[in-house]
Design a protein around this motif. Structure first.
Motif, mmCIF file in Angstrom:
data_model
loop_
_atom_site.group_PDB
_atom_site.id
_atom_site.type_symbol
_atom_site.label_atom_id
_atom_site.label_comp_id
_atom_site.label_asym_id
_atom_site.label_seq_id
_atom_site.Cartn_x
_atom_site.Cartn_y
_atom_site.Cartn_z
ATOM 1 N N GLU A 1 0.830 -1.194 0.000
ATOM 2 C CA GLU A 1 0.000 0.000 0.000
ATOM 3 C C GLU A 1 0.868 1.250 0.000
ATOM 4 O O GLU A 1 1.888 1.310 0.687
ATOM 5 C CB GLU A 1 -0.909 0.001 1.236
ATOM 6 C CG GLU A 1 -1.791 1.235 1.378
ATOM 7 C CD GLU A 1 -2.686 1.180 2.608
ATOM 8 O OE1 GLU A 1 -3.519 0.271 2.696
ATOM 9 O OE2 GLU A 1 -2.517 2.040 3.491
ATOM 10 N N GLY A 2 0.480 2.256 -0.760
ATOM 11 C CA GLY A 2 1.161 3.544 -0.733
ATOM 12 C C GLY A 2 2.380 3.591 -1.639
ATOM 13 O O GLY A 2 2.753 2.612 -2.299
ATOM 14 N N ASN B 1 9.474 7.228 3.720
ATOM 15 C CA ASN B 1 8.456 7.453 4.740
ATOM 16 C C ASN B 1 7.306 6.452 4.683
ATOM 17 O O ASN B 1 6.310 6.613 5.393
ATOM 18 C CB ASN B 1 7.897 8.872 4.627
ATOM 19 C CG ASN B 1 8.886 9.907 5.124
ATOM 20 O OD1 ASN B 1 9.663 9.639 6.037
ATOM 21 N ND2 ASN B 1 8.870 11.089 4.520
ATOM 22 N N ASN B 2 7.444 5.439 3.851
ATOM 23 C CA ASN B 2 6.404 4.408 3.777
ATOM 24 C C ASN B 2 7.014 3.003 3.913
ATOM 25 O O ASN B 2 6.441 2.023 3.446
ATOM 26 C CB ASN B 2 5.630 4.523 2.459
ATOM 27 C CG ASN B 2 4.319 3.758 2.488
ATOM 28 O OD1 ASN B 2 3.656 3.669 3.517
ATOM 29 N ND2 ASN B 2 3.940 3.178 1.362
ATOM 30 N N TRP C 1 7.141 1.170 6.430
ATOM 31 C CA TRP C 1 6.283 0.274 7.215
ATOM 32 C C TRP C 1 5.373 -0.549 6.311
ATOM 33 O O TRP C 1 5.240 -1.764 6.489
ATOM 34 C CB TRP C 1 5.457 1.073 8.217
ATOM 35 C CG TRP C 1 4.234 0.338 8.728
ATOM 36 C CD1 TRP C 1 2.941 0.734 8.641
ATOM 37 C CD2 TRP C 1 4.211 -0.939 9.406
ATOM 38 N NE1 TRP C 1 2.106 -0.190 9.203
ATOM 39 C CE2 TRP C 1 2.858 -1.235 9.685
ATOM 40 C CE3 TRP C 1 5.179 -1.857 9.776
ATOM 41 C CZ2 TRP C 1 2.458 -2.402 10.331
ATOM 42 C CZ3 TRP C 1 4.789 -3.033 10.414
ATOM 43 C CH2 TRP C 1 3.448 -3.288 10.686
ATOM 44 N N GLN C 2 4.749 0.078 5.317
ATOM 45 C CA GLN C 2 3.850 -0.677 4.444
ATOM 46 C C GLN C 2 4.629 -1.692 3.606
ATOM 47 O O GLN C 2 4.145 -2.791 3.336
ATOM 48 C CB GLN C 2 3.075 0.282 3.533
ATOM 49 C CG GLN C 2 1.996 1.088 4.245
ATOM 50 C CD GLN C 2 0.900 0.221 4.834
ATOM 51 O OE1 GLN C 2 0.609 -0.873 4.335
ATOM 52 N NE2 GLN C 2 0.278 0.688 5.898
ATOM 53 N N LYS C 3 5.844 -1.336 3.222
ATOM 54 C CA LYS C 3 6.670 -2.263 2.451
ATOM 55 C C LYS C 3 7.024 -3.494 3.289
ATOM 56 O O LYS C 3 6.842 -4.635 2.850
ATOM 57 C CB LYS C 3 7.948 -1.550 1.998
ATOM 58 C CG LYS C 3 8.884 -2.392 1.118
ATOM 59 C CD LYS C 3 10.187 -1.638 0.871
ATOM 60 C CE LYS C 3 11.057 -2.340 -0.164
ATOM 61 N NZ LYS C 3 10.601 -2.110 -1.532
ATOM 62 N N HIS D 1 -3.057 1.070 7.805
ATOM 63 C CA HIS D 1 -2.899 2.108 6.783
ATOM 64 C C HIS D 1 -1.900 3.185 7.203
ATOM 65 O O HIS D 1 -1.845 4.246 6.582
ATOM 66 C CB HIS D 1 -4.252 2.753 6.476
ATOM 67 C CG HIS D 1 -5.320 1.760 6.114
ATOM 68 N ND1 HIS D 1 -5.252 0.968 4.990
ATOM 69 C CD2 HIS D 1 -6.462 1.414 6.774
ATOM 70 C CE1 HIS D 1 -6.313 0.182 4.943
ATOM 71 N NE2 HIS D 1 -7.049 0.424 6.008
ATOM 72 N N HIS E 1 1.460 5.214 7.433
ATOM 73 C CA HIS E 1 2.595 5.474 6.548
ATOM 74 C C HIS E 1 3.712 6.094 7.385
ATOM 75 O O HIS E 1 3.611 7.231 7.828
ATOM 76 C CB HIS E 1 2.184 6.416 5.409
ATOM 77 C CG HIS E 1 1.309 5.764 4.400
ATOM 78 N ND1 HIS E 1 1.023 6.338 3.175
ATOM 79 C CD2 HIS E 1 0.652 4.587 4.410
ATOM 80 C CE1 HIS E 1 0.224 5.535 2.488
ATOM 81 N NE2 HIS E 1 -0.025 4.477 3.240
ATOM 82 N N THR E 2 4.787 5.359 7.605
ATOM 83 C CA THR E 2 5.895 5.821 8.425
ATOM 84 C C THR E 2 7.156 5.060 8.056
ATOM 85 O O THR E 2 7.084 3.958 7.493
ATOM 86 C CB THR E 2 5.596 5.638 9.924
ATOM 87 O OG1 THR E 2 6.729 6.048 10.700
ATOM 88 C CG2 THR E 2 5.291 4.188 10.249
ATOM 89 N N GLU F 1 9.477 1.237 10.744
ATOM 90 C CA GLU F 1 8.854 -0.091 10.743
ATOM 91 C C GLU F 1 9.260 -0.900 11.966
ATOM 92 O O GLU F 1 8.479 -1.731 12.444
ATOM 93 C CB GLU F 1 9.225 -0.839 9.460
ATOM 94 C CG GLU F 1 10.714 -0.987 9.189
ATOM 95 C CD GLU F 1 11.320 -2.197 9.866
ATOM 96 O OE1 GLU F 1 10.547 -3.096 10.248
ATOM 97 O OE2 GLU F 1 12.550 -2.232 10.024
#
Length: 880
Positions: free
Chosen positions: A654-655, A660-661, A663-665, A772, A774-775, A778
């Protein structure tokens, strides 16, 4: 002819209808008197011009009003709006998240008559300070949020209070070092009690007004104003207004009848008529009240075996008078359970109110429960041997490694704690009574309707389960050989013939050569073992984070061959090898004089290594593949572009693909690993493309007795056929900002999880937590999820205190020393270096790194090949 006197009844009073004008005048006088007399008395009472001063408690001066006896009579009808029949409420909120605390406090102001609010005591546990929170709560207190004065709803502009100042109704305490729920509640109640006593000494509170305590869980909100009437009528029984005798106004006469019970609030949206209870493992559950509960219902409430925890109320003196206040009840469930047993066994019990409802933004993800060690604390305090044995039996069904020897050690340790309260079983009702009369589902039985009508007696108690298990605790022999641990010589032991209920026979488990120390055992004890059987939660791979991976053509459904690197490893090539080996710098010194490679002789565990990067970082992967990557049993690079030649896989998440994303990865990477490789591997390690791992040392570590015992519950070595496993979360522990209650494993050196931890993360945690967000952090997100389920970062230091997971290069740790401003207190205001602030009991210099270090961070390109050469003896000549 009309001069005759008015007609009178024979032998009776005059007819009241004979002179209507006279009686009308009397009625008017009576009506005026009825309206005016409370005001006259109130003016007399509040003015009290002739108050005198006596010596009070602790040498303080006490103001005594001449109208005190009169006030006691007024309290029967509570002309002031509060008093013994309608006492004020003191609210306690314990939390660490400011928005949740504000939400709860706001709901109090919005759903109470301000005349009935005595105090809101907020304890920010584990928070050093928050001036912003204090200011916002002060604004609420001043009237910035809608509130009530009697039946009038009000809101003061700009929160200035206008002509109706409320006084100081909110007190906030900050505990820098987190002390837990029970201790924080006690601190709040101590403050409320002190303030109440001072008000009495100053004559602004009647001694007969016993405040109501409302414990409101942080984040929980009162739904409406009906709770106030419900809780008052449940805790206070007012006396009749008429028939006041002289004795009723005596100084030591309590005006209202006060009940020593507590009440629990219902949850909005939850199933109605549910009672909270627990089983013999002390796991929280909710159930429909049985016929006995409902028979004891008055229509407004019914008995509940345990406090649900969202909102609960009792009189102040009920709480203060309870015999056991164990400050080490750290979690909400521990504190609520201890409070519930106090109330049922030593007071008047708990009622679930049907008209008092609260709402919460977060629902329970999992039923709260205790570890076996925590359960033993409750058994030691409240239970007879017979009841304690039932707890032991329940735990043994869950953990076949539990033995009577271990259980008795847990009980003994609990009784040696300084916070242990002895003698509760003699001072209060028995737990057997509680199981029979109150929590009737403890034994897993339906209540027999006829038997339920019979009163309980203590005659013919159950035969102790411990007696039938004694052969397991001690070896057979003479009379002394049949004694249980702690029994005095000469006491005979009967054996119960109850073999049908005995657990299946098994051989005693194998003890490690060295048991876990208390710190590590406590960390392991917080987590519950879980079934590590694979559970499909992919949902057909239709949504994040289980969408999967794309192949080199961009098609979903790609499955990476994680064994390709190990089966076809590239050759190690380093053109500048000789120069690199001859550079005797700090890296050289640490790796040749301290850190060693120790490969296990008979490896047991299979390790999956996971690296995250992006397409621009693919150039960093070949050095990994030539050095440590090929030593992993499974290897994969999570990226935004698939390249089979280097093991890179495009993981869909997601994202956007940005720092800065991350965490979603990482969230999607862990889901992909679980969906496709979970059953084939034992341990899973993740880190960035600048990570160097000593895989052999990691393998030796996870195969060690220490880690094998830890993931088997902390007591015994596994046999190899276990279906349950305790989650372990290994890495370099950091305390976020120095907060020891917010510990995470640093992502720099990577972190390692066993199967149970990975399943907990993906199956239990990720669906409902931060789906959801985004940071970039992680590592802290993973730690927060696992912490929710009792899984805390394990202490991975070696026996000498050396770290196994390093956030920097080897030489950095050899030469680093904290700045003077950070010594001896790294949390000092002048300490600006984050590293000592985040670190936990680290050593410096050569002692920092463990001999069998596992990982180093910030290692790239030739540095990675150089470290590998020094560790694996690839230098052209032996080190000098």
């Amino acid at each position: 002819m009309n001069s005759s006197p008015p007609h009178r009844r024979r032998n009776g009073p005059p007819n009241p209808y004979d002179n209507p004008s006279s009686d009308s005048w009397k009625a008017r006088i009576f009506l005026i008197a009825a309206c005016v007399w409370p005001l006259i008395i109130l003016i007399f009472f509040t003015a009290t011009p002739n108050a005198h001063v006596n010596d009070g408690v602790d040498g303080e001066k006490q103001v005594v009003h001449p109208g005190l006896n009169l006030r006691k009579m007024l309290d029967r009808v509570d002309v002031m709006g509060y008093g013994p029949t309608h006492p004020r409420v003191a609210v306690v909120v314990v939390g660490e998240d400011a928005p949740n605390v504000e939400k709860s406090v706001k709901s109090v102001f919005g759903n109470i008559d301000m005349a009935r609010l005595f105090m809101i005591s907020v304890v920010m546990d584990g928070v050093e300070s928050d001036p912003g929170l204090e200011a916002r709560l002060a604004e609420m207190n001043a009237g910035s949020v809608p509130h009530w004065h009697g039946l009038t709803k009000d809101k003061h502009s700009n929160g200035d209070g206008g002509d109706d100042p409320h006084g100081q109704n909110v007190n906030v305490v900050f505990n820098k070092n987190k002390q837990g729920i029970a201790a924080s509640r006690s601190d709040a109640v101590d403050f409320i009690s002190m303030l109440s006593k001072r008000h009495e000494m100053k004559g602004i509170k009647s001694p007969e007004e016993d405040l109501i305590l409302l414990f409101l869980k942080s984040g929980v909100e009162l739904e409406d104003r009906s709770w106030l009437g419900a809780i008052t009528s449940a805790l206070i029984v007012p006396p009749p207004i008429l028939g006041v005798g002289e004795s009723d106004l005596a100084e030591d006469q309590t005006v209202a009848m006060k009940l020593a019970n507590a009440v629990s609030f219902g949850m909005a949206g939850a199933k109605s008529d549910m009672a909270a209870s627990f089983d013999y493992t002390f796991t929280y559950k909710e159930e429909t009240p049985n016929s006995r509960y409902m028979a004891m219902s008055n229509g407004e409430s019914y008995p509940s075996p345990v406090l649900s925890g969202e909102a609960m109320g009792m009189r102040l003196q009920t709480f203060v008078g309870l015999p056991s206040h164990d400050p080490e009840m750290f979690s909400e469930w521990e504190a609520n359970l201890d409070l519930s047993l106090n109330l049922w066994l030593c007071a008047d019990g708990i009622d679930m109110l049907t008209d008092a409802i609260v709402k919460a933004s977060e629902t329970r993800i999992e039923a709260p429960r205790l570890s076996a060690l925590q359960a033993a604390r409750f058994a030691a305090a409240w239970m007879s041997e017979t009841d304690s044995d039932k707890v032991y039996e329940a735990w043994r069904k869950q953990d076949r490694q539990m033995t009577t020897t271990v259980w008795h050690k847990f009980l003994s340790d609990a009784r040696l704690k300084p916070t242990y309260t002895p003698g509760l079983q003699n001072r209060c009702r028995s737990f057997t009574w509680y199981a029979h009369e109150i929590n009737m589902s403890l034994d897993g039985r339906e209540v027999d309707e006829e038997a339920a009508k019979q009163p309980y007696t203590d005659e013919n108690p159950d035969v102790s389960i411990q007696r039938k298990l004694q052969d397991e605790a001690v070896k057979a022999g003479g009379d002394e050989g049949n004694k249980l641990p702690g029994e005095a010589p000469g006491i005979s032991v009967e054996k119960a013939d109850d073999s049908d209920n005995a657990p299946p026979p098994r051989s005693d488990p194998k003890m490690p050569h060295k048991p876990l120390d208390s710190t590590r055992a406590e960390l392991v004890g917080r987590a519950q073992p879980i079934d590590i059987t694979f559970e499909d939660v992919s949902g057909g791979h239709k949504d994040h984070p289980h969408l999967g991976a794309k192949d080199e053509s961009g098609n979903l459904g790609y499955i990476h061959d994680e064994t390709a690197l190990r089966e076809n490893p590239p050759a190690y090539e380093f053109d500048n090898l000789e120069n690199a080996c001859n550079n005797h710098d700090s890296h050289y010194k640490m790796l040749t004089e301290k850190v060693k490679v120790k490969a296990p002789q008979n490896p047991k565990s299979k390790i999956f290594c996971l690296v995250y990067t992006i397409d621009s970082g693919h150039k960093n992967i070949p050095p990994i593949r030539e050095t440590w990557g090929q030593r992993c049993d499974g290897f994969m690079v999570g990226s935004n572009m698939t390249d089979a030649s280097i093991g890179a896989v495009n993981i869909v998440h997601e994202g956007p693909e940005e720092y800065n994303n991350i965490w979603q990865k990482v969230r999607s990477m862990w889901a992909y690993i679980y969906d496709n490789y979970y059953e084939k591997y034992d341990w899973f390690h993740i880190g960035g493309d600048d990570l160097y791992m000593i895989v052999d040392n990691l393998r030796s570590y996870v195969d060690s007795e220490e880690i094998q015992v830890a993931q088997n519950g902390g007591m015994y070595l596994p046999t190899g056929d276990e279906k349950d496993q305790t989650p372990l979360f290994l890495g370099r522990r950091f305390a976020y900002g120095g907060n020891m209650d917010d510990i995470f494993n640093s992502g720099g050196s990577g972190y390692t999880m066993n199967k149970a931890a990975l399943k907990t993360l993906v199956v239990k945690g990720m669906p409902g937590m931060f789906p959801h967000a985004h940071t970039f952090s992680e590592d802290t997100m993973v730690a927060r999820i696992l912490r929710k389920f009792g899984v805390f970062p394990y202490d991975t230091k070696d026996e000498d205190g050396g770290e196994r997971y390093m956030p920097f290069m080897p030489g950095h740790h050899l030469g680093y020393r904290p700045p003077p401003a950070c010594v001896p207190d790294p949390l000092a205001k002048d300490c600006k270096d984050w590293y000592p602030k985040y670190s936990i009991d680290i050593k410096y210099g050569m002692d920092h790194c463990a001999e069998q270090s596992v990982a180093f961070h910030y290692v790239k390109d030739n540095s990675m090949k150089r470290l590998h050469a020094l560790l694996y003896n690839k230098c052209p000549s032996a080190p000098q």
